[in-house]
Design a protein around this motif. Structure first.
Motif, PDB file in Angstrom:
ATOM      1  N   ALA A 263      -1.060   7.993   2.365  1.00  0.00           N
ATOM      2  CA  ALA A 263       0.254   7.633   1.846  1.00  0.00           C
ATOM      3  C   ALA A 263       0.627   8.528   0.665  1.00  0.00           C
ATOM      4  O   ALA A 263       1.760   9.018   0.573  1.00  0.00           O
ATOM      5  N   VAL A 264      -0.315   8.752  -0.246  1.00  0.00           N
ATOM      6  CA  VAL A 264      -0.041   9.612  -1.398  1.00  0.00           C
ATOM      7  C   VAL A 264       0.241  11.037  -0.942  1.00  0.00           C
ATOM      8  O   VAL A 264       1.167  11.698  -1.428  1.00  0.00           O
ATOM      9  N   GLU A 265      -0.531  11.519   0.029  1.00  0.00           N
ATOM     10  CA  GLU A 265      -0.322  12.869   0.561  1.00  0.00           C
ATOM     11  C   GLU A 265       1.072  13.012   1.159  1.00  0.00           C
ATOM     12  O   GLU A 265       1.758  14.024   0.954  1.00  0.00           O
ATOM     13  N   ALA A 266       1.494  11.998   1.899  1.00  0.00           N
ATOM     14  CA  ALA A 266       2.822  12.043   2.510  1.00  0.00           C
ATOM     15  C   ALA A 266       3.908  12.071   1.439  1.00  0.00           C
ATOM     16  O   ALA A 266       4.887  12.826   1.542  1.00  0.00           O
ATOM     17  N   LEU A 267       3.759  11.267   0.414  1.00  0.00           N
ATOM     18  CA  LEU A 267       4.756  11.224  -0.656  1.00  0.00           C
ATOM     19  C   LEU A 267       4.814  12.544  -1.414  1.00  0.00           C
ATOM     20  O   LEU A 267       5.896  13.031  -1.756  1.00  0.00           O
ATOM     21  N   LEU A 268       3.670  13.155  -1.659  1.00  0.00           N
ATOM     22  CA  LEU A 268       3.640  14.448  -2.339  1.00  0.00           C
ATOM     23  C   LEU A 268       4.280  15.535  -1.473  1.00  0.00           C
ATOM     24  O   LEU A 268       4.754  16.554  -1.989  1.00  0.00           O
ATOM     25  N   GLY A 269       4.293  15.293  -0.162  1.00  0.00           N
ATOM     26  CA  GLY A 269       4.917  16.242   0.753  1.00  0.00           C
ATOM     27  C   GLY A 269       6.401  16.008   0.954  1.00  0.00           C
ATOM     28  O   GLY A 269       7.035  16.709   1.760  1.00  0.00           O
ATOM     29  N   GLY A 270       6.961  15.009   0.269  1.00  0.00           N
ATOM     30  CA  GLY A 270       8.396  14.791   0.334  1.00  0.00           C
ATOM     31  C   GLY A 270       8.845  13.527   1.034  1.00  0.00           C
ATOM     32  O   GLY A 270      10.060  13.266   1.136  1.00  0.00           O
ATOM     33  N   ALA A 271       7.918  12.727   1.561  1.00  0.00           N
ATOM     34  CA  ALA A 271       8.306  11.471   2.213  1.00  0.00           C
ATOM     35  C   ALA A 271       8.886  10.495   1.191  1.00  0.00           C
ATOM     36  O   ALA A 271       8.527  10.522   0.011  1.00  0.00           O
ATOM     37  N   ARG A 272       9.787   9.633   1.646  1.00  0.00           N
ATOM     38  CA  ARG A 272      10.366   8.612   0.784  1.00  0.00           C
ATOM     39  C   ARG A 272       9.499   7.367   0.790  1.00  0.00           C
ATOM     40  O   ARG A 272       8.865   7.050   1.796  1.00  0.00           O
TER      41      ARG A 272
ATOM     42  N   PRO B  41       0.447  12.485   7.615  1.00  0.00           N
ATOM     43  CA  PRO B  41       1.157  12.744   6.350  1.00  0.00           C
ATOM     44  C   PRO B  41       2.054  13.964   6.377  1.00  0.00           C
ATOM     45  O   PRO B  41       3.159  13.949   5.820  1.00  0.00           O
ATOM     46  N   GLY B  42       1.621  15.019   7.035  1.00  0.00           N
ATOM     47  CA  GLY B  42       2.416  16.242   7.052  1.00  0.00           C
ATOM     48  C   GLY B  42       3.704  16.136   7.831  1.00  0.00           C
ATOM     49  O   GLY B  42       4.593  16.982   7.681  1.00  0.00           O
ATOM     50  N   GLU B  43       3.841  15.105   8.686  1.00  0.00           N
ATOM     51  CA  GLU B  43       5.041  14.915   9.487  1.00  0.00           C
ATOM     52  C   GLU B  43       5.834  13.669   9.066  1.00  0.00           C
ATOM     53  O   GLU B  43       6.821  13.313   9.708  1.00  0.00           O
ATOM     54  N   ALA B  44       5.413  13.035   7.992  1.00  0.00           N
ATOM     55  CA  ALA B  44       6.001  11.759   7.585  1.00  0.00           C
ATOM     56  C   ALA B  44       7.345  11.941   6.899  1.00  0.00           C
ATOM     57  O   ALA B  44       7.498  12.801   6.025  1.00  0.00           O
ATOM     58  N   ARG B  45       8.311  11.126   7.303  1.00  0.00           N
ATOM     59  CA  ARG B  45       9.582  11.044   6.597  1.00  0.00           C
ATOM     60  C   ARG B  45       9.568   9.928   5.562  1.00  0.00           C
ATOM     61  O   ARG B  45      10.375   9.918   4.644  1.00  0.00           O
ATOM     62  N   ALA B  46       8.663   8.951   5.759  1.00  0.00           N
ATOM     63  CA  ALA B  46       8.645   7.791   4.867  1.00  0.00           C
ATOM     64  C   ALA B  46       7.247   7.192   4.799  1.00  0.00           C
ATOM     65  O   ALA B  46       6.422   7.374   5.700  1.00  0.00           O
ATOM     66  N   VAL B  47       7.004   6.482   3.715  1.00  0.00           N
ATOM     67  CA  VAL B  47       5.850   5.592   3.570  1.00  0.00           C
ATOM     68  C   VAL B  47       6.423   4.194   3.413  1.00  0.00           C
ATOM     69  O   VAL B  47       7.241   3.949   2.511  1.00  0.00           O
ATOM     70  N   LEU B  48       6.011   3.284   4.292  1.00  0.00           N
ATOM     71  CA  LEU B  48       6.532   1.913   4.270  1.00  0.00           C
ATOM     72  C   LEU B  48       5.423   0.961   3.850  1.00  0.00           C
ATOM     73  O   LEU B  48       4.419   0.811   4.546  1.00  0.00           O
ATOM     74  N   VAL B  49       5.605   0.310   2.706  1.00  0.00           N
ATOM     75  CA  VAL B  49       4.625  -0.629   2.168  1.00  0.00           C
ATOM     76  C   VAL B  49       4.974  -2.024   2.650  1.00  0.00           C
ATOM     77  O   VAL B  49       6.031  -2.565   2.310  1.00  0.00           O
ATOM     78  N   ALA B  50       4.074  -2.600   3.455  1.00  0.00           N
ATOM     79  CA  ALA B  50       4.318  -3.922   4.033  1.00  0.00           C
ATOM     80  C   ALA B  50       3.091  -4.819   3.909  1.00  0.00           C
ATOM     81  O   ALA B  50       2.941  -5.785   4.645  1.00  0.00           O
ATOM     82  N   THR B  51       2.207  -4.517   2.960  1.00  0.00           N
ATOM     83  CA  THR B  51       0.995  -5.305   2.757  1.00  0.00           C
ATOM     84  C   THR B  51       0.612  -5.288   1.290  1.00  0.00           C
ATOM     85  O   THR B  51       0.959  -4.344   0.561  1.00  0.00           O
ATOM     86  N   GLU B  52      -0.110  -6.319   0.869  1.00  0.00           N
ATOM     87  CA  GLU B  52      -0.641  -6.348  -0.493  1.00  0.00           C
ATOM     88  C   GLU B  52      -1.883  -5.471  -0.622  1.00  0.00           C
ATOM     89  O   GLU B  52      -2.323  -5.163  -1.716  1.00  0.00           O
ATOM     90  N   ALA B  53      -2.515  -5.112   0.531  1.00  0.00           N
ATOM     91  CA  ALA B  53      -3.676  -4.212   0.586  1.00  0.00           C
ATOM     92  C   ALA B  53      -4.889  -4.764  -0.158  1.00  0.00           C
ATOM     93  O   ALA B  53      -5.668  -4.004  -0.731  1.00  0.00           O
ATOM     94  N   HIS B  54      -5.077  -6.074  -0.106  1.00  0.00           N
ATOM     95  CA  HIS B  54      -6.214  -6.665  -0.811  1.00  0.00           C
ATOM     96  C   HIS B  54      -7.558  -6.249  -0.226  1.00  0.00           C
ATOM     97  O   HIS B  54      -8.581  -6.280  -0.918  1.00  0.00           O
ATOM     98  N   ASP B  55      -7.565  -5.868   1.050  1.00  0.00           N
ATOM     99  CA  ASP B  55      -8.833  -5.516   1.684  1.00  0.00           C
ATOM    100  C   ASP B  55      -9.002  -4.005   1.824  1.00  0.00           C
ATOM    101  O   ASP B  55      -9.851  -3.540   2.576  1.00  0.00           O
ATOM    102  N   ARG B  56      -8.218  -3.233   1.089  1.00  0.00           N
ATOM    103  CA  ARG B  56      -8.296  -1.773   1.185  1.00  0.00           C
ATOM    104  C   ARG B  56      -8.808  -1.172  -0.113  1.00  0.00           C
ATOM    105  O   ARG B  56      -8.565  -1.689  -1.202  1.00  0.00           O
ATOM    106  N   ALA B  57      -9.505  -0.050   0.041  1.00  0.00           N
ATOM    107  CA  ALA B  57      -9.963   0.708  -1.114  1.00  0.00           C
ATOM    108  C   ALA B  57      -8.903   1.735  -1.492  1.00  0.00           C
ATOM    109  O   ALA B  57      -8.039   2.097  -0.679  1.00  0.00           O
ATOM    110  N   ILE B  58      -8.976   2.220  -2.721  1.00  0.00           N
ATOM    111  CA  ILE B  58      -8.010   3.217  -3.165  1.00  0.00           C
ATOM    112  C   ILE B  58      -8.049   4.448  -2.269  1.00  0.00           C
ATOM    113  O   ILE B  58      -7.010   5.051  -1.968  1.00  0.00           O
TER     114      ILE B  58
END
Length: 257
Positions: free
Chosen positions: A132-141, A109-126
């Protein structure tokens, strides 16, 4: 009668009963007739399967669907994100889709330029979305390969990528950019490949918001809605601009063009 110099066809719910399912009645014959007249492209927001697998499955159903005729949001993402320097960061995708996304370099997250959403994430927990949230709060698009609200599988409507992009955007208080239908960038890329303008294109699909209305709003010459797949009665009256035309199914399309 609608005039078009190329036809763009949604797949899931328009030509077939779900990705991996059978062709809808009359769909193969309709596509063959259309292809005799104008260029045809299969434009899907499906992200769970690579383009090569989609093309192989469609060819098995009887559609003339070489891989280059299948257009997915990944093709646009692969062109746009590296040009912006946003091809490094947090990737949310299914394992079987990683081949098409190998160009996106995963980073903490600290080195991320972007977060790319390519799944519905049905099998993932919040909690799994915390990087991803950490990266976005750090300025990633934030990018989403598409922003559909729901899709149909096994007779049920399930959440698509749009709700996940909205969750992440709300959590980090950022906007996201859609790279699938009805992105004007996507339609412009297809038109350019065909040597046409978006106004020459007719987009056909079962999603009133993103296939029909969205295509018209993005500058396509026509957005045609079919009453199959995820269509629900009255969908055409819940969107603006309205679809250019509403058909019972894709078998009626050759007579309408």
């Amino acid at each position: 009668m609608i005039r078009a110099r190329a036809v763009l066809l949604d797949i899931d719910g328009t030509l077939a009963d779900g990705v991996g399912g059978p062709a809808l009645p009359g769909a193969v014959e309709a596509v063959r007739e259309l292809a005799r007249r104008v260029p045809v492209r299969f434009v899907t927001n499906t992200t769970s399967r690579p383009r090569s697998a989609l093309a192989a499955w469609m060819s098995d159903l009887g559609f003339d669907a070489p891989e280059e005729s299948v257009v997915t949001p990944v093709s646009l993402a692969r062109r746009v994100l590296p040009a912006r320097g946003d091809d490094r960061g947090v990737l949310l995708c299914e394992p079987e889709a990683r081949g098409d996304l190998a160009w996106f370099r995963e980073a903490p997250p600290g080195e991320a330029r972007a977060v790319l959403v390519a799944t519905e994430a049905h099998d993932r927990a919040i909690a799994d979305l915390a990087p991803a949230v950490e990266a976005l709060l750090g300025g990633a698009r934030l990018y989403a390969l598409q922003q559909n609200r729901v899709f149909r599988r096994g007779g049920r409507l399930l959440t698509d990528l749009g709700p996940l992009a909205a969750f992440l955007g709300y959590a980090a208080n950022v906007r996201w950019e859609n790279l699938g239908k009805p992105s004007p960038l996507l339609f412009a890329e297809i038109a350019a490949e065909l040597g046409l303008s978006p106004a020459d294109l007719a987009m056909v699909g079962d999603d009133a918001e993103f296939d029909a209305s969205g295509a018209v709003a993005a500058g396509c010459g026509a957005g045609i809605l079919v009453r199959t797949g995820k269509y629900r009665p009255g969908d055409e009256d819940r969107v603006a601009p309205p679809p250019t035309l509403v058909l019972d199914d894709v078998s009626r399309l050759p007579d309408a063009l």
